[in-house]
Design a protein around this motif. Structure first.
Motif, PDB file in Angstrom:
ATOM      1  N   VAL A   1      11.606   5.634 -26.177  1.00 11.88           N
ATOM      2  CA  VAL A   1      11.961   5.889 -24.531  1.00 11.88           C
ATOM      3  C   VAL A   1      11.403   7.805 -24.243  1.00 11.88           C
ATOM      4  CG1 VAL A   1      12.558   5.409 -22.715  1.00 11.88           C
ATOM      5  CG2 VAL A   1      12.833   3.825 -23.961  1.00 11.88           C
ATOM      6  N   GLY A   2      12.425   8.509 -25.161  1.00 15.79           N
ATOM      7  CA  GLY A   2      12.537   9.617 -25.013  1.00 15.79           C
ATOM      8  C   GLY A   2      13.865   9.925 -24.146  1.00 15.79           C
ATOM      9  N   HIS A   3      13.105  11.176 -23.251  1.00 18.16           N
ATOM     10  CA  HIS A   3      13.700  11.299 -21.902  1.00 18.16           C
ATOM     11  C   HIS A   3      12.754  11.177 -20.305  1.00 18.16           C
ATOM     12  CE1 HIS A   3      16.537  13.818 -19.664  1.00 18.16           C
ATOM     13  NE2 HIS A   3      15.549  14.990 -18.852  1.00 18.16           N
ATOM     14  N   MET A   4      11.572  11.071 -20.610  1.00 15.86           N
ATOM     15  CA  MET A   4      10.532  10.414 -20.017  1.00 15.86           C
ATOM     16  C   MET A   4      10.262   9.125 -19.803  1.00 15.86           C
ATOM     17  SD  MET A   4      10.115  13.692 -18.192  1.00 15.86           S
ATOM     18  CE  MET A   4       9.065  13.279 -17.128  1.00 15.86           C
ATOM     19  N   GLY A   5       9.876   8.520 -20.539  1.00 16.18           N
ATOM     20  CA  GLY A   5       9.453   7.508 -21.510  1.00 16.18           C
ATOM     21  C   GLY A   5      10.079   5.915 -19.701  1.00 16.18           C
ATOM     22  N   PHE A   6      11.232   6.229 -19.495  1.00 13.34           N
ATOM     23  CA  PHE A   6      11.758   4.909 -19.211  1.00 13.34           C
ATOM     24  C   PHE A   6      10.481   4.626 -17.856  1.00 13.34           C
ATOM     25  CE2 PHE A   6      13.580   3.026 -14.912  1.00 13.34           C
ATOM     26  CZ  PHE A   6      14.423   1.966 -16.068  1.00 13.34           C
ATOM     27  N   PHE A   7      10.032   5.734 -16.964  1.00 11.29           N
ATOM     28  CA  PHE A   7       9.073   5.086 -15.907  1.00 11.29           C
ATOM     29  C   PHE A   7       7.640   5.069 -16.505  1.00 11.29           C
ATOM     30  CE2 PHE A   7      12.975   7.542 -14.682  1.00 11.29           C
ATOM     31  CZ  PHE A   7      13.004   7.073 -13.425  1.00 11.29           C
ATOM     32  N   ARG A   8       7.143   4.698 -17.891  1.00  9.49           N
ATOM     33  CA  ARG A   8       6.094   4.422 -18.274  1.00  9.49           C
ATOM     34  C   ARG A   8       5.455   3.393 -17.858  1.00  9.49           C
ATOM     35  NH1 ARG A   8       7.233   7.483 -23.658  1.00  9.49           N
ATOM     36  NH2 ARG A   8       6.711   9.543 -23.087  1.00  9.49           N
ATOM     37  N   ALA A   9       4.740   2.219 -17.606  1.00  7.57           N
ATOM     38  CA  ALA A   9       4.432   1.186 -17.586  1.00  7.57           C
ATOM     39  C   ALA A   9       4.408   0.214 -18.502  1.00  7.57           C
ATOM     40  CB  ALA A   9       2.019   1.328 -16.563  1.00  7.57           C
TER      41      ALA A   9
ATOM     42  N   GLN B   1       5.017   6.791  -9.926  1.00  2.15           N
ATOM     43  CA  GLN B   1       3.995   5.841  -9.214  1.00  2.15           C
ATOM     44  C   GLN B   1       3.685   4.276  -9.885  1.00  2.15           C
ATOM     45  OE1 GLN B   1      -0.005   7.808  -8.068  1.00  2.15           O
ATOM     46  NE2 GLN B   1      -0.428   5.570  -8.643  1.00  2.15           N
ATOM     47  N   ALA B   2       3.716   4.228 -11.182  1.00  5.31           N
ATOM     48  CA  ALA B   2       3.940   2.554 -11.635  1.00  5.31           C
ATOM     49  C   ALA B   2       4.679   2.473 -11.475  1.00  5.31           C
ATOM     50  CB  ALA B   2       3.283   2.491 -13.438  1.00  5.31           C
ATOM     51  N   PHE B   3       6.250   2.867 -11.483  1.00  3.41           N
ATOM     52  CA  PHE B   3       7.552   2.286 -10.788  1.00  3.41           C
ATOM     53  C   PHE B   3       7.883   1.501  -9.578  1.00  3.41           C
ATOM     54  CE2 PHE B   3      12.316   2.923 -10.403  1.00  3.41           C
ATOM     55  CZ  PHE B   3      12.560   1.629 -11.290  1.00  3.41           C
ATOM     56  N   ALA B   4       7.316   2.894  -8.854  1.00  5.63           N
ATOM     57  CA  ALA B   4       7.150   2.968  -7.531  1.00  5.63           C
ATOM     58  C   ALA B   4       6.650   1.525  -6.968  1.00  5.63           C
ATOM     59  CB  ALA B   4       6.774   4.239  -6.520  1.00  5.63           C
TER      60      ALA B   4
ATOM     61  N   ASN C   1       0.721  -1.362  -0.098  1.00  2.00           N
ATOM     62  CA  ASN C   1      -0.089   0.112  -0.087  1.00  2.00           C
ATOM     63  C   ASN C   1       0.906   1.367  -0.069  1.00  2.00           C
ATOM     64  OD1 ASN C   1       0.868   0.423   2.742  1.00  2.00           O
ATOM     65  ND2 ASN C   1      -0.656  -0.278   3.195  1.00  2.00           N
ATOM     66  N   SER C   2       0.369   2.556  -0.315  1.00  2.00           N
ATOM     67  CA  SER C   2       0.743   3.446  -0.110  1.00  2.00           C
ATOM     68  C   SER C   2       0.113   4.588   0.913  1.00  2.00           C
ATOM     69  CB  SER C   2       0.902   4.545  -1.854  1.00  2.00           C
ATOM     70  OG  SER C   2       0.249   4.453  -2.069  1.00  2.00           O
ATOM     71  N   THR C   3       1.182   5.295   1.131  1.00  2.00           N
ATOM     72  CA  THR C   3       0.672   5.995   2.176  1.00  2.00           C
ATOM     73  C   THR C   3       1.645   7.691   2.371  1.00  2.00           C
ATOM     74  OG1 THR C   3       2.158   5.245   3.471  1.00  2.00           O
ATOM     75  CG2 THR C   3      -0.003   4.220   4.042  1.00  2.00           C
ATOM     76  N   PRO C   4       0.537   8.577   2.417  1.00  2.00           N
ATOM     77  CA  PRO C   4       2.391   9.738   2.666  1.00  2.00           C
ATOM     78  C   PRO C   4       2.528  10.475   3.208  1.00  2.00           C
ATOM     79  CG  PRO C   4      -1.048  10.261   2.953  1.00  2.00           C
ATOM     80  CD  PRO C   4      -0.941   8.731   2.680  1.00  2.00           C
ATOM     81  N   HIS C   5       3.663  11.131   3.822  1.00  2.00           N
ATOM     82  CA  HIS C   5       4.561  11.498   4.211  1.00  2.00           C
ATOM     83  C   HIS C   5       4.745  12.639   4.278  1.00  2.00           C
ATOM     84  CE1 HIS C   5       5.044   6.781   6.775  1.00  2.00           C
ATOM     85  NE2 HIS C   5       4.670   6.934   5.785  1.00  2.00           N
ATOM     86  N   THR C   6       5.629  13.424   5.708  1.00  2.00           N
ATOM     87  CA  THR C   6       6.341  14.678   5.500  1.00  2.00           C
ATOM     88  C   THR C   6       7.086  14.598   5.886  1.00  2.00           C
ATOM     89  OG1 THR C   6       3.996  15.783   5.369  1.00  2.00           O
ATOM     90  CG2 THR C   6       6.237  16.587   5.731  1.00  2.00           C
ATOM     91  N   ILE C   7       8.239  14.330   5.524  1.00  2.00           N
ATOM     92  CA  ILE C   7       9.619  14.212   5.266  1.00  2.00           C
ATOM     93  C   ILE C   7      10.665  15.380   5.401  1.00  2.00           C
ATOM     94  CG2 ILE C   7      11.683  13.045   4.500  1.00  2.00           C
ATOM     95  CD1 ILE C   7      10.201  11.458   3.031  1.00  2.00           C
TER      96      ILE C   7
END
Length: 417
Positions: free
Chosen positions: A259-267, A45-48, A2-8
């Motif tokens: 892929v380009g500069h941003m595509g690596f993290f696409r699902a 998010q998808a990569f995480a 699961n994912s939870t928000p935090h303030t770091i």
């Protein structure tokens, strides 16, 4: 999972909006995801989620002034690009280490996120790093002339001008992604005008900072990335002078799409780019050695390093051996052996005595304190051997031992070549 928000808290106390993706099943490690310039954490998010499903606690966050870390107004908001590395990235890595002190930690840097890993001083505490499309921000490395002029105009002209006129850069309205704090744009533009980017900024000490990095670094570049060209990537990674760097340059055909500069993290690349290769042997050996040395040192006598323990074990059976004999047994060159002997002698664990037959040579002898330290070290050997062989049959261990022994003949030291 699961994912939870935090303030770091950043190291100066600034609150950073973050998400913690909890590992499914038994945790294997912790990954800190350092974002690109003006890229909100939701892009990762998808990569995480992918990493968490495979047993890694994963942290995503936004730099100050971006996304969940943005104040109500960016006008005259005080932030520089170096703050993202020295304050924000370091704060996140410290938070992660404090929360999960027993797990191995890794870092993934996207574009400027790779800069942050190299610049901050917490990076020494990670087992390894993956850099994705990380490069120096010099437009001169961009191959396409029109794109080169456009990027140079934005970095050194429009961006700093807007920052000075209205206090920030309205990136969303300009089609450049997220809005940027004015100080970030101004410093970014200044670095872009330097021959070696921020490595030429005398106030940053980037060369010295990158030289401190000793963890292995895996670098991904993509043939269809207009900004992180091989030359631009080299201009950054060449400053990792004290570690092993593995380069991977990927074509769209290998990736299964653009892929380009941003595509690596696409699902869409979850099955082609994201799976970790299992046989990156040099990388795995380097990571394993670091982890093993830390474990050994945590269980040896106070202040006794793994290298010193090795010298003590050799002298236990060869007390009075010549320094060059000990160096040969430990596979250390004269300079490294001299430093080890100096440190071990200063710690009171050994003594140096001139050789009666050759006044230019030194004999090494264990002291009573050295024998006590050796006894403490030996107490942990049974546990160490048990952990090293756990989960493997005797036949498998024999193969591993044979393979490791073969490295000594396949890669002889300088004296044997």
């Amino acid at each position: 999972m699961n994912s939870t928000p935090h303030t770091i808290p950043a190291t100066d106390g600034y609150p950073l909006g973050a998400m913690l993706w909890t590992a499914a099943g038994t945790p294997q490690g912790v990954v800190a995801m350092h974002p690109a310039t003006g890229v909100p954490q939701r892009i990762y998010q998808a990569f995480a989620k992918f990493l968490a499903e495979r047993g890694f606690h994963t942290i995503t966050y936004d730099y100050r002034g971006i996304g969940a870390s943005r104040p109500k107004s960016l006008r005259r908001f005080a932030a520089r690009m170096r703050d993202w590395a020295l304050l924000d990235a370091e704060g996140v890595m410290r938070w992660a280490r404090a929360r999960y002190p027993e797990l191995p930690h890794l870092a993934v840097g996207h574009s400027v996120g790779g800069h942050a890993i190299g610049l901050c001083s917490a990076d020494w505490d990670v087992a390894g790093v993956v850099q994705v499309a990380c490069h120096t921000g010099n437009a001169r490395f961009i191959r396409q002339r029109g794109e080169r002029w456009r990027v140079d105009l934005i970095l050194r002209g429009v961006g700093p001008l807007m920052a000075r006129l209205i206090g920030y850069v309205p990136g969303k309205r300009m089609g450049l992604g997220e809005d940027l704090p004015g100080g970030v744009a101004i410093e970014w533009g200044a670095w872009a005008g330097m021959q070696r980017y921020f490595f030429d900024d005398p106030t940053l000490g980037a060369i010295e900072r990158f030289n401190r990095v000793t963890h292995p670094v895996l670098v991904y570049g993509f043939d269809d990335d207009p900004w992180a060209t091989p030359a631009a990537i080299n201009a950054l990674t060449m400053h990792f002078t004290n570690t092993w760097v593995e380069r991977r340059q990927i074509t769209p055909a290998q990736a299964g799409g653009a892929v380009g500069h941003m595509g690596f993290f696409r699902a869409q690349f979850a099955t082609t780019l994201w799976p970790a290769p299992d046989r990156r042997l040099v990388y795995l050996i380097s990571v394993g050695q670091r982890r093993l040395q830390r474990w050994i040192q945590s269980r040896t006598g106070e202040g006794v390093t793994a290298a010193q323990s090795g010298l003590l074990f050799f002298l236990e059976k060869n007390d009075g051996a010549l320094m060059r004999e000990a160096g040969a047994a430990l596979d250390l060159g004269p300079s490294a052996m001299s430093g080890l002997v100096d440190r071990t002698s200063d710690a009171g664990l050994i003594e140096r005595r001139a050789d009666a037959k050759d006044g230019r040579a030194w004999q090494l002898w264990i002291t009573p304190a050295g024998r006590e330290a050796l006894a403490e070290t030996r107490n942990g050997l049974a546990e160490l051997n048990a952990r090293l062989t756990e989960g493997f049959t005797d036949a498998e261990i024999d193969v591993v031992a044979r393979w490791l022994a073969s490295l000594q003949t396949k890669f002889p030291n300088g004296d044997e070549q």
